[in-house]
Design a protein around this motif. Structure first.
Motif, PDB file in Angstrom:
ATOM      1  N   CYS A   1       0.821  -1.211   0.000  1.00  0.00           N
ATOM      2  CA  CYS A   1       0.000   0.000   0.000  1.00  0.00           C
ATOM      3  C   CYS A   1       0.859   1.266   0.000  1.00  0.00           C
ATOM      4  N   ASP A   2       0.354   2.302  -0.671  1.00  0.00           N
ATOM      5  CA  ASP A   2       1.009   3.609  -0.682  1.00  0.00           C
ATOM      6  C   ASP A   2       0.537   4.489   0.468  1.00  0.00           C
ATOM      7  N   ALA A   3      -0.628   4.169   1.024  1.00  0.00           N
ATOM      8  CA  ALA A   3      -1.180   4.926   2.151  1.00  0.00           C
ATOM      9  C   ALA A   3      -2.258   4.081   2.816  1.00  0.00           C
ATOM     10  N   ILE A   4      -2.661   4.509   4.016  1.00  0.00           N
ATOM     11  CA  ILE A   4      -3.688   3.789   4.780  1.00  0.00           C
ATOM     12  C   ILE A   4      -4.724   4.779   5.281  1.00  0.00           C
ATOM     13  N   LEU A   5      -5.984   4.422   5.118  1.00  0.00           N
ATOM     14  CA  LEU A   5      -7.093   5.102   5.787  1.00  0.00           C
ATOM     15  C   LEU A   5      -7.586   4.160   6.871  1.00  0.00           C
ATOM     16  N   VAL A   6      -7.401   4.499   8.134  1.00  0.00           N
ATOM     17  CA  VAL A   6      -7.804   3.605   9.212  1.00  0.00           C
ATOM     18  C   VAL A   6      -8.865   4.287  10.073  1.00  0.00           C
ATOM     19  N   TRP A   7      -9.908   3.516  10.419  1.00  0.00           N
ATOM     20  CA  TRP A   7     -10.949   4.013  11.304  1.00  0.00           C
ATOM     21  C   TRP A   7     -10.487   3.808  12.747  1.00  0.00           C
ATOM     22  N   HIS A   8     -11.367   3.441  13.654  1.00  0.00           N
ATOM     23  CA  HIS A   8     -10.968   3.328  15.060  1.00  0.00           C
ATOM     24  C   HIS A   8     -10.998   1.895  15.562  1.00  0.00           C
ATOM     25  N   ARG A   9     -11.355   0.947  14.708  1.00  0.00           N
ATOM     26  CA  ARG A   9     -11.565  -0.418  15.189  1.00  0.00           C
ATOM     27  C   ARG A   9     -10.316  -1.292  15.089  1.00  0.00           C
ATOM     28  N   MET A  10      -9.286  -0.828  14.415  1.00  0.00           N
ATOM     29  CA  MET A  10      -8.063  -1.616  14.283  1.00  0.00           C
ATOM     30  C   MET A  10      -6.875  -0.850  14.855  1.00  0.00           C
ATOM     31  N   ARG A  11      -5.998  -1.577  15.546  1.00  0.00           N
ATOM     32  CA  ARG A  11      -4.793  -0.987  16.085  1.00  0.00           C
ATOM     33  C   ARG A  11      -3.656  -1.161  15.083  1.00  0.00           C
ATOM     34  N   ILE A  12      -3.009  -0.055  14.762  1.00  0.00           N
ATOM     35  CA  ILE A  12      -1.831  -0.097  13.905  1.00  0.00           C
ATOM     36  C   ILE A  12      -0.619  -0.131  14.841  1.00  0.00           C
ATOM     37  N   THR A  13      -0.140  -1.332  15.106  1.00  0.00           N
ATOM     38  CA  THR A  13       0.913  -1.582  16.089  1.00  0.00           C
ATOM     39  C   THR A  13       2.295  -1.477  15.439  1.00  0.00           C
ATOM     40  N   PRO A  14       3.349  -1.472  16.246  1.00  0.00           N
ATOM     41  CA  PRO A  14       4.695  -1.481  15.661  1.00  0.00           C
ATOM     42  C   PRO A  14       4.928  -2.663  14.725  1.00  0.00           C
ATOM     43  N   GLU A  15       4.307  -3.812  15.040  1.00  0.00           N
ATOM     44  CA  GLU A  15       4.453  -4.982  14.176  1.00  0.00           C
ATOM     45  C   GLU A  15       3.822  -4.744  12.816  1.00  0.00           C
ATOM     46  N   VAL A  16       2.698  -4.041  12.797  1.00  0.00           N
ATOM     47  CA  VAL A  16       2.062  -3.698  11.531  1.00  0.00           C
ATOM     48  C   VAL A  16       2.908  -2.673  10.779  1.00  0.00           C
ATOM     49  N   VAL A  17       3.371  -1.661  11.494  1.00  0.00           N
ATOM     50  CA  VAL A  17       4.164  -0.602  10.853  1.00  0.00           C
ATOM     51  C   VAL A  17       5.412  -1.179  10.194  1.00  0.00           C
ATOM     52  N   ALA A  18       5.983  -2.219  10.795  1.00  0.00           N
ATOM     53  CA  ALA A  18       7.187  -2.844  10.236  1.00  0.00           C
ATOM     54  C   ALA A  18       6.941  -3.446   8.855  1.00  0.00           C
ATOM     55  N   LYS A  19       5.670  -3.715   8.533  1.00  0.00           N
ATOM     56  CA  LYS A  19       5.341  -4.293   7.226  1.00  0.00           C
ATOM     57  C   LYS A  19       5.126  -3.230   6.142  1.00  0.00           C
ATOM     58  N   LEU A  20       5.101  -1.973   6.517  1.00  0.00           N
ATOM     59  CA  LEU A  20       4.710  -0.926   5.575  1.00  0.00           C
ATOM     60  C   LEU A  20       5.894  -0.490   4.717  1.00  0.00           C
ATOM     61  N   ASP A  21       6.195  -1.305   3.726  1.00  0.00           N
ATOM     62  CA  ASP A  21       7.377  -1.083   2.891  1.00  0.00           C
ATOM     63  C   ASP A  21       7.261   0.142   1.992  1.00  0.00           C
ATOM     64  N   HIS A  22       6.020   0.468   1.568  1.00  0.00           N
ATOM     65  CA  HIS A  22       5.841   1.560   0.610  1.00  0.00           C
ATOM     66  C   HIS A  22       4.917   2.665   1.118  1.00  0.00           C
ATOM     67  N   CYS A  23       4.420   2.530   2.335  1.00  0.00           N
ATOM     68  CA  CYS A  23       3.415   3.468   2.841  1.00  0.00           C
ATOM     69  C   CYS A  23       4.007   4.857   3.041  1.00  0.00           C
ATOM     70  N   ARG A  24       3.344   5.854   2.495  1.00  0.00           N
ATOM     71  CA  ARG A  24       3.807   7.243   2.586  1.00  0.00           C
ATOM     72  C   ARG A  24       2.981   8.075   3.555  1.00  0.00           C
ATOM     73  N   LEU A  25       1.805   7.574   3.966  1.00  0.00           N
ATOM     74  CA  LEU A  25       0.920   8.363   4.829  1.00  0.00           C
ATOM     75  C   LEU A  25      -0.124   7.455   5.457  1.00  0.00           C
ATOM     76  N   ILE A  26      -0.426   7.712   6.736  1.00  0.00           N
ATOM     77  CA  ILE A  26      -1.566   7.077   7.395  1.00  0.00           C
ATOM     78  C   ILE A  26      -2.521   8.179   7.818  1.00  0.00           C
ATOM     79  N   VAL A  27      -3.767   8.042   7.440  1.00  0.00           N
ATOM     80  CA  VAL A  27      -4.802   9.002   7.832  1.00  0.00           C
ATOM     81  C   VAL A  27      -5.784   8.292   8.752  1.00  0.00           C
ATOM     82  N   ARG A  28      -5.914   8.807   9.945  1.00  0.00           N
ATOM     83  CA  ARG A  28      -6.912   8.298  10.882  1.00  0.00           C
ATOM     84  C   ARG A  28      -8.237   8.977  10.566  1.00  0.00           C
ATOM     85  N   VAL A  29      -9.229   8.175  10.164  1.00  0.00           N
ATOM     86  CA  VAL A  29     -10.531   8.708   9.775  1.00  0.00           C
ATOM     87  C   VAL A  29     -11.292   9.078  11.047  1.00  0.00           C
TER      88      VAL A  29
END
Length: 341
Positions: free
Chosen positions: A49-77
């Protein structure tokens, strides 16, 4: 034709994303899931993914962040961003943004609606009339009914929502005081209300205490047994901010002892609150000691159709502004650029 960017939506409430697609057009290809566990999302979706739109029901943990090879932005909706590890994102060079400019008036209205529901005995009157239209047709002997004109409204936090709630409380002729260590000196002069130096001072002086702060390590359980004990006897507590700010078991005990007159909660430490904590279990059983003294709603203070549309529209606009124009809005993890690749 330029290949569309991939945006992952891991916990979408509405899988169609018609609003978001209406804003971004064919420039973004959405990968949409309706999950609460990051493990339910394929690794390839996280990594590509190039970016993430995340609501409030999922936790974006350090383990998840470690997988974000191409992510340029996370937007909390939404406004609160405590479900995203901002420090892990910073260390990975990924900016995190929220959407603070929606729902402010809805949340402020909700807080005052809860207060008025309690101090005007609406729940008790409704229950009495439903049980017996004749015997229940009386105004007296209601647990919390009182005049709020002249009462002191204590606001913990005086940001956008705190200010909106303050204006409404003042319109009901309440005296407003607030505590907020992060605002500059003189802010109170611009608002025309009194600023107090400590939370303890605010608690001891307020007839109504209302929380308007984000959840963090510093604010978690900021209202517990000791703080409730410092409140004036017969006080009212409102929380329309984040559930983790308040120890609900302590609220249960303070209500049952009679020290706390009433409480209104739109947010809870665990959502949905299953299994029910003692306070909600007593409320579900209609225990007499709690009747008319407690109101709870399902993290709904932000909601209206107009507010929902704003939240989704603004989230998509934040994506476009950064991914295609390089303009970062509403960043909540400053310092990320020192680690950017």
């Amino acid at each position: 034709m330029t290949k569309p960017l991939k945006v992952l939506v891991p916990d979408a409430h509405l899988r169609d994303l018609d609003v978001e697609r209406g804003v971004t057009g064919d420039r973004i290809d959405y990968m949409v899931f309706d999950e609460t566990d990051p493990a339910a999302i394929p690794d390839d979706a996280w990594r590509s993914c190039d970016a993430i739109l995340v609501w409030h029901r999922m936790r974006i943990t350090p383990e998840v962040v470690a997988k974000l090879d191409h992510c340029r932005l996370i937007v909390r909706v939404g406004v609160g961003f405590d479900n995203v590890d901002g420090a892990a994102c910073r260390a990975r060079g990924i900016p995190l943004s929220n959407v603070p400019n929606y729902g402010t008036t809805e949340v402020a209205d909700h807080a005052l609606a809860m207060l008025l529901h309690l101090v005007r005995g609406i729940g008790t009157y409704q229950a009495r009339l439903k049980a017996d239209l004749a015997a229940g047709f009386r105004a007296e002997d209601v647990p919390v009914v009182r005049r709020i004109r002249g009462a002191t409204f204590g606001a913990i936090g005086m940001g956008r929502i705190g200010t909106a709630i303050m204006r409404r409380a003042a319109a009901f002729d309440m005296k407003v005081i607030y505590v907020d260590p992060y605002l500059p000196e003189g802010h109170d002069l611009g608002l025309g209300i009194e600023r107090v130096r400590t939370l303890s001072d605010l608690l001891s002086r307020s007839d109504v205490v209302s929380l308007h702060v984000p959840l963090s390590a510093e604010t978690r359980n900021m209202i517990g047994r000791d703080e409730l004990a410092r409140m004036k006897p017969g006080g009212i507590l409102l929380n329309i901010a984040r559930g983790g700010l308040v120890d609900v078991d302590a609220v249960h005990d303070a209500l049952k002892s009679g020290h706390l007159a009433a409480a209104g909660l739109d947010v809870l430490p665990k959502e949905p609150p299953v299994p029910a904590p003692p306070l909600l279990a007593a409320w579900q059983r209609d225990e007499p000691w709690l009747a008319g003294r407690f109101v709870v709603t399902p993290h709904a203070a932000f909601y209206s159709e107009a507010g929902y549309l704003d939240m989704r529209t603004f989230s998509a606009e934040i994506l476009l502004d950064y991914l295609f124009e390089g303009r970062l809005r509403n960043n909540v993890n400053p310092g990320w650029d020192a680690h950017a690749l």
